[in-house]
Design a protein around this motif. Structure first.
Motif, mmCIF file in Angstrom:
data_model
loop_
_atom_site.group_PDB
_atom_site.id
_atom_site.type_symbol
_atom_site.label_atom_id
_atom_site.label_comp_id
_atom_site.label_asym_id
_atom_site.label_seq_id
_atom_site.Cartn_x
_atom_site.Cartn_y
_atom_site.Cartn_z
ATOM 1 N N MET A 155 0.826 -1.184 0.000
ATOM 2 C CA MET A 155 0.000 0.000 0.000
ATOM 3 C C MET A 155 0.864 1.239 0.000
ATOM 4 O O MET A 155 0.612 2.192 -0.730
ATOM 5 N N VAL A 196 -5.118 -17.134 -15.150
ATOM 6 C CA VAL A 196 -4.550 -16.419 -14.010
ATOM 7 C C VAL A 196 -3.119 -15.954 -14.272
ATOM 8 O O VAL A 196 -2.785 -14.783 -14.062
ATOM 9 N N SER A 209 -10.440 -8.042 -6.962
ATOM 10 C CA SER A 209 -9.051 -8.205 -6.552
ATOM 11 C C SER A 209 -8.108 -7.603 -7.596
ATOM 12 O O SER A 209 -7.056 -7.060 -7.251
ATOM 13 N N VAL A 210 -8.490 -7.665 -8.862
ATOM 14 C CA VAL A 210 -7.687 -7.031 -9.903
ATOM 15 C C VAL A 210 -7.752 -5.512 -9.755
ATOM 16 O O VAL A 210 -6.750 -4.809 -9.834
ATOM 17 N N GLU A 230 -8.332 -3.776 -7.115
ATOM 18 C CA GLU A 230 -7.585 -3.333 -5.949
ATOM 19 C C GLU A 230 -6.120 -3.127 -6.301
ATOM 20 O O GLU A 230 -5.466 -2.234 -5.780
ATOM 21 N N HIS A 231 -5.635 -3.965 -7.203
ATOM 22 C CA HIS A 231 -4.224 -3.870 -7.527
ATOM 23 C C HIS A 231 -3.896 -2.712 -8.455
ATOM 24 O O HIS A 231 -2.892 -2.039 -8.301
ATOM 25 N N ARG A 233 -11.579 -15.085 -1.309
ATOM 26 C CA ARG A 233 -10.222 -14.691 -0.948
ATOM 27 C C ARG A 233 -9.378 -15.915 -0.646
ATOM 28 O O ARG A 233 -9.835 -16.865 -0.026
ATOM 29 N N LEU A 234 -8.117 -15.844 -1.043
ATOM 30 C CA LEU A 234 -7.180 -16.931 -0.847
ATOM 31 C C LEU A 234 -6.803 -17.063 0.635
ATOM 32 O O LEU A 234 -6.835 -18.122 1.225
ATOM 33 N N HIS A 266 -7.689 -12.352 4.873
ATOM 34 C CA HIS A 266 -8.282 -11.303 4.037
ATOM 35 C C HIS A 266 -9.791 -11.433 3.906
ATOM 36 O O HIS A 266 -10.438 -10.589 3.324
ATOM 37 N N LEU A 273 -0.271 -19.074 -7.330
ATOM 38 C CA LEU A 273 -0.730 -18.326 -6.165
ATOM 39 C C LEU A 273 -0.116 -16.932 -6.143
ATOM 40 O O LEU A 273 -0.775 -15.950 -5.834
ATOM 41 N N LEU A 294 -1.703 -14.156 -8.377
ATOM 42 C CA LEU A 294 -2.976 -13.534 -8.029
ATOM 43 C C LEU A 294 -2.742 -12.140 -7.451
ATOM 44 O O LEU A 294 -1.828 -11.955 -6.669
ATOM 45 N N PRO A 295 -3.581 -11.179 -7.856
ATOM 46 C CA PRO A 295 -3.393 -9.827 -7.327
ATOM 47 C C PRO A 295 -3.406 -9.811 -5.801
ATOM 48 O O PRO A 295 -2.714 -9.033 -5.174
ATOM 49 N N GLU A 296 -4.195 -10.719 -5.228
ATOM 50 C CA GLU A 296 -4.305 -10.704 -3.776
ATOM 51 C C GLU A 296 -2.963 -10.963 -3.094
ATOM 52 O O GLU A 296 -2.700 -10.446 -2.006
ATOM 53 N N SER A 297 -2.098 -11.745 -3.749
ATOM 54 C CA SER A 297 -0.817 -12.066 -3.142
ATOM 55 C C SER A 297 0.169 -10.910 -3.267
ATOM 56 O O SER A 297 1.197 -10.907 -2.621
ATOM 57 N N SER A 298 -0.147 -9.956 -4.142
ATOM 58 C CA SER A 298 0.781 -8.852 -4.356
ATOM 59 C C SER A 298 0.249 -7.567 -3.766
ATOM 60 O O SER A 298 0.563 -6.500 -4.240
ATOM 61 N N LEU A 299 -0.593 -7.668 -2.751
ATOM 62 C CA LEU A 299 -1.161 -6.467 -2.151
ATOM 63 C C LEU A 299 -0.040 -5.521 -1.755
ATOM 64 O O LEU A 299 0.906 -5.916 -1.084
#
Lengths: 344, 326, 300
Positions: free
Chosen positions: A1, A206, A235-236, A238-239, A279-280, A284, B254, B257-262
């Protein structure tokens, strides 16, 4: 962030002017209504695909438009790229109102806003070679010589990570990810300032999705592009996004910076969307908010707030009146429950 | 005894000396009441492997397996009729596109009761009652009034509910869901997943959840099978796979995934694409894309190793810290 | 086999030009290949007609009226397929007739394809009132028996080969218009058309450069079938005396002129009939093969 904030801060310091001035594209109260024939003897029905949307996009930034089917996000893409003329509203590019300009001036501006589509299999003409596809915008809009065009196309191929020998190939010889690279390259041939990306990665796998997203961010930095990033995948978003606008049935329900929206979703619909996204990492995951019912049909929208039938906070007022976007400290939200302080 | 036992399943397309192996030596089992997630990208063979279990591979495809057993009965050895009686009633399947999986010419009632007519006895009145019951079970409001609707009058979410009603019509013991929510909106997707999991628990079915959405599998499945280019590369309990992947592909998937690169600037993308029919590499299928590939990986194909349910197809499985073991 | 996976486009045998791919599918259809070979033969015969033909097609051998084919009693080896009622060599007339029939086929197909594509593209692209006008006109044409319409047109224009070709072209127009319009509408909403539009392409460019190449597959098929229809219709018009005028050798009018001798000299009608039959069959077979090879829906 912290990285994103740093990046944003760096950009801000370059242009200390306030946001209104540095915006490349600003949209004010844009509406798009379609008339649908209901039957031979019935009056035409009106579909309000886009019902008063406003935002402004800063240079080098990404605005994500999030929503489910029927929320008007694809219509917004078509209006922004002038494939369709809005029923009402203003579209300002670089401070000029595109809609009031003459045909030639509008055509010149049009080059500066390009589009990338979701399906890389449908967006490339199957009968044309990659080189021809890339050069088409130049043939139409410039008087470059053949050699210059080819040079530019080859440079663009290199930029999006493809090789010179791909110039003479047909689209069907490429994988989905490579096709999306070609589509991006075509969008950039006219040096646009704004790229409208309509679900650019949702048809991709992915691992390929990550490649294309990285490419888009690299190009943004390199060429100073602004993106309108339309997606349903939070999730995309957010990035990649700097700002996010959540839409529901043709209207914006929440408009906030990316950090704020994900840290602190305010509209009940935004909250539900965030909680519905799998969420993985268990850390989260948010508490699941179960939304009852279906998305309303734009042909037959509910009275009052479009979301009230599925909203757990809805009261009488929500059934009758339509909430407008209200500016709060960090965001704009269209919700009576929030206005009245019924939800925090 | 496992509900479903698959061993060395291979599906080949094309003829001649060099057929394309869409599914390559796949083996796994599903227990009663268990949710198994199969994840992989397109071309990984995850859908073809389940179609072959249902006996839905059409002519040019050839299905071979050492074992393909449902409740101890060998599906490949039995007669066509007997197999058809099992698939459909005891093993049911849900597809990705609800809109095209329903026949647009017939009503919802007709399509659901068709399965009942074939697999169960009972008169017309009973069947109607049962259809209403089923529609109610899958959360369709006011089921009686929906009996005479046609698929085009239903939304995507409703169609998928009808598909699920058809699938559970004969109380199957195993339900295979092939990307059941991919074509749906996010909020509807959550509803359908909830519904599937509820039904699975209620009826204690085995559920095979095939999807490309890793997060969905992470939330729903007990056990996970990761497939790459037709092969199973890693299997194991869900929490282990997602927290400590042993195969470089799982790890890369894994990480991408965007979630892993927060909070990071860029995503950790895995370079390259899944090999297709004509460009399968020699050796380990991942070696051209694998950051840890050694010379051995370029020559030999690794086999599945490990104990019990936790298996991995790699010469140098990753350790706890995510680095290859020597 | 290459191990380069970042770009499957550079590896493996799957890289085919569209032409190679087309031939791959086309050659699988034996009938189509036979049709193609036959058509090529006819083409060669037509081109070298004056060299191959043993006699002039219009010279009348007064001493050899209605001679049977060479292998029958009374046949003369100089006239291989016999002679007609005024002593013209049937083989020579058939060979020269090929020239004319192919010419008519090409003329009719070019005319109707060109006009049909323009009308169909316009109707499909602009929709609205333009479409209504064009499509209703087409519907009216389809409502009339095509041969009757052709006869009417020839009657107005006056009987000649060129006018007959015009009439047949007009009559076969509706098929091309409808086909082009349908595929134009299907292509119009594809993303690649929209992206050309965003790039600023004009309507003409969109119609002819972007959309048209993607509509060619069904049109090529229709054109081959139209070719055989043209030959048949021309034969019919010739039979009615509205096509080629004597002494021009044309398959249809050869059939018509010799009708009264059917009872005593079967060869004067059999051979032209057979040639028409085989040519039309060849074109239809080839059309089938083309459809298989060009229609992506039939590809695996």
């Amino acid at each position: 962030m912290s990285d994103t904030i740093m990046k944003a801060a760096a950009l801000d310091s370059e242009q200390p002017a306030n946001q209104e001035q540095e915006s490349v594209l600003s949209v004010n109260g844009v509406k798009k209504h379609y008339h649908v024939k209901a039957g031979m003897f019935k009056p035409d029905a009106t579909v309000k695909a886009l019902d008063g949307v406003s935002f402004s996009l800063a240079k080098g930034k990404t605005l994500a438009v999030v929503g489910e089917s029927g929320c008007g996000k694809s219509t917004l893409a078509r209006v922004l790229t002038m494939i369709e003329t809005p029923t009402a509203g203003e579209l300002c590019f670089d401070g000029k109102d595109i809609l009031s300009l003459g045909k030639d001036a509008a055509k010149a501006l049009r080059q500066k806003i390009q589009i990338i589509f979701q399906n890389p299999y449908g967006s490339l003409n199957p009968r044309k070679k990659v080189g021809t596809i890339l050069e088409e915008p130049l043939v139409i809009n410039s008087d470059m010589s053949k050699a210059e065009r080819k040079q530019k196309a080859l440079a663009m191929l290199a930029k999006v990570g493809l090789r010179p020998e791909h110039y003479d190939r047909y689209p069907h010889m490429f994988s989905g990810g490579q096709r999306q690279r070609i589509a991006i390259a075509r969008g950039l041939m006219l040096d646009p300032k704004v790229v409208v990306a309509d679900e650019p990665v949702s048809a991709l796998d992915v691992s390929v999705q990550a490649q294309v997203l990285n490419l888009m961010m690299d190009l943004q930095e390199e060429m100073g592009l602004s993106y309108i990033f339309i997606s349903h995948d939070l999730s995309v978003v957010e990035h990649i996004a700097d700002e996010v606008m959540v839409m529901y049935l043709g209207k914006a329900v929440e408009y906030a910076s990316c950090e704020e929206l994900f840290a602190n979703p305010k509209h009940p619909y935004t909250q539900a969307l965030l909680s519905s996204t799998p969420r993985l990492d268990p850390a989260h995951r948010r508490e699941k908010i179960k939304l009852e019912g279906e998305l309303p049909s734009p042909l037959n929208p509910p009275q009052g707030c479009a979301f009230h039938a599925r909203c757990r906070y809805a009261n009488d007022r929500c059934h009758k009146e339509q909430p407008a976007l209200v500016r709060e400290t960090n965001a704009q939200v269209a919700c009576f429950a929030r206005e009245e302080g019924r939800i925090a | 005894m496992s509900l479903l036992e698959v061993n060395n399943l291979t599906v080949e397309f094309g003829d001649g000396d060099n057929p394309f192996r869409a599914v390559d030596q796949v083996g796994y089992s599903v227990e009663k009441g268990e949710i198994v997630g199969i994840v992989g990208e397109s071309g990984s063979g995850k859908s073809v492997s389940s179609l072959s279990i249902m006996g839905l591979i059409e002519y040019p495809g050839k299905v071979k397996a050492d074992t393909l057993k449902f409740e101890g009965q060998d599906l490949l050895a039995m007669s066509e009729n007997k197999r058809r009686a099992i698939t459909g009633a005891e093993i049911a399947m849900i597809f990705q596109e609800p809109m095209s999986s329903l026949n647009p010419c017939y009503t919802v009632e007709y399509q659901i009761s068709e399965a009942l007519k074939i697999h169960q006895s009972g008169d017309k009145k009973w069947r109607r009652q049962r259809v209403i019951e089923l529609l109610d079970q899958v959360g369709i409001p006011d089921p009686e009034s929906r009996l005479k609707t046609y698929p085009h009058q239903l939304s995507g979410g409703m169609s998928q509910r009808v598909m699920i009603a058809m699938a559970i019509a004969c109380d199957p013991k195993l339900l295979i869901a092939d990307e059941p929510t991919t074509a749906l909106d996010v909020t509807i997707q959550a509803q359908i997943v909830d519904l599937l999991l509820d039904l699975q628990k209620q009826k204690n079915m085995g559920l095979v959840l095939i999807t490309h959405d890793l997060a969905l599998v992470a939330e729903a499945a007990h056990r996970v099978i990761v497939m790459y280019a037709g092969q199973v590369v890693e299997t194991g309990p869900a929490e282990q796979i997602f927290s400590k992947p042993k195969h470089p592909y799982t790890q890369a998937l894994l990480r991408s995934l965007p979630e892993s690169s927060l909070g990071k600037d860029r995503l950790d993308a895995l370079p390259g694409v899944v090999p297709g029919a004509f460009d399968r590499p020699i050796g380990c299928l991942l070696n051209p894309r694998c950051p840890y590939a050694t010379e051995r990986c370029q020559k030999e194909q690794p086999t599945m190793q490990g104990e019990g349910v936790r298996q991995v197809r790699c010469f140098t499985p990753l350790d706890e810290a995510g680095r290859p073991s020597a | 086999m290459s191990e380069q996976t970042t770009s499957p486009a550079t590896t493996g045998p799957q890289v085919q030009t569209p032409l190679q791919e087309f031939w791959g599918y086309f050659s699988q259809n034996t009938g189509a290949v036979i049709g193609l070979v036959f058509i090529i033969c006819i083409l060669i015969v037509a081109i070298f007609a004056s060299v191959i033909a043993p006699h002039s097609p219009i010279e009348q051998y007064r001493d050899a009226l209605l001679l049977p084919p060479a292998w029958l009693d009374g046949g003369n080896s100089a006239y291989l397929l016999g002679t007609d009622d005024v002593g013209r060599d049937i083989l020579s007339r058939l060979i020269h007739g090929a020239q004319l029939s192919l010419f008519i086929g090409v003329l009719v197909v070019t005319l109707s394809l060109g006009l049909g594509v323009i009308l169909g593209l316009t109707a499909g692209f602009f929709r609205g009132a333009v479409e209504t006008v064009i499509m209703r006109a087409v519907d009216i044409m389809l409502a009339m028996p095509s041969l009757l319409l052709a006869i009417a047109i020839v009657a107005i224009l006056g009987p000649s080969i060129f006018n007959a070709a015009m009439a047949i072209a007009i009559v076969s127009l509706p098929h091309y218009v409808r086909l082009t319009r349908a595929s134009t509408i299907a292509e119009l909403n594809k993303d690649y058309v929209i992206s050309s539009r965003v790039a600023g392409a004009s309507s003409l460019r969109l119609m002819f450069i972007t959309i048209l190449p993607n509509c060619t597959a069904p049109l090529i098929v229709q054109a081959t079938l139209g070719f055989s229809n043209a030959i048949l219709d021309m034969a019919a018009l010739g039979f009615l005396g509205l096509g080629a005028q004597p002494p021009t050798p044309e398959w249809g009018s050869m059939l018509a002129d010799a009708l009264q001798f059917v009872q005593r000299a079967w060869w004067v009608v059999t051979f032209p009939g057979l040639v028409i039959l085989l040519t039309v069959l060849a074109f239809n077979l080839m059309g089938d093969g083309l459809r298989d090879a060009l229609d992506p829906k039939l590809k695996q």
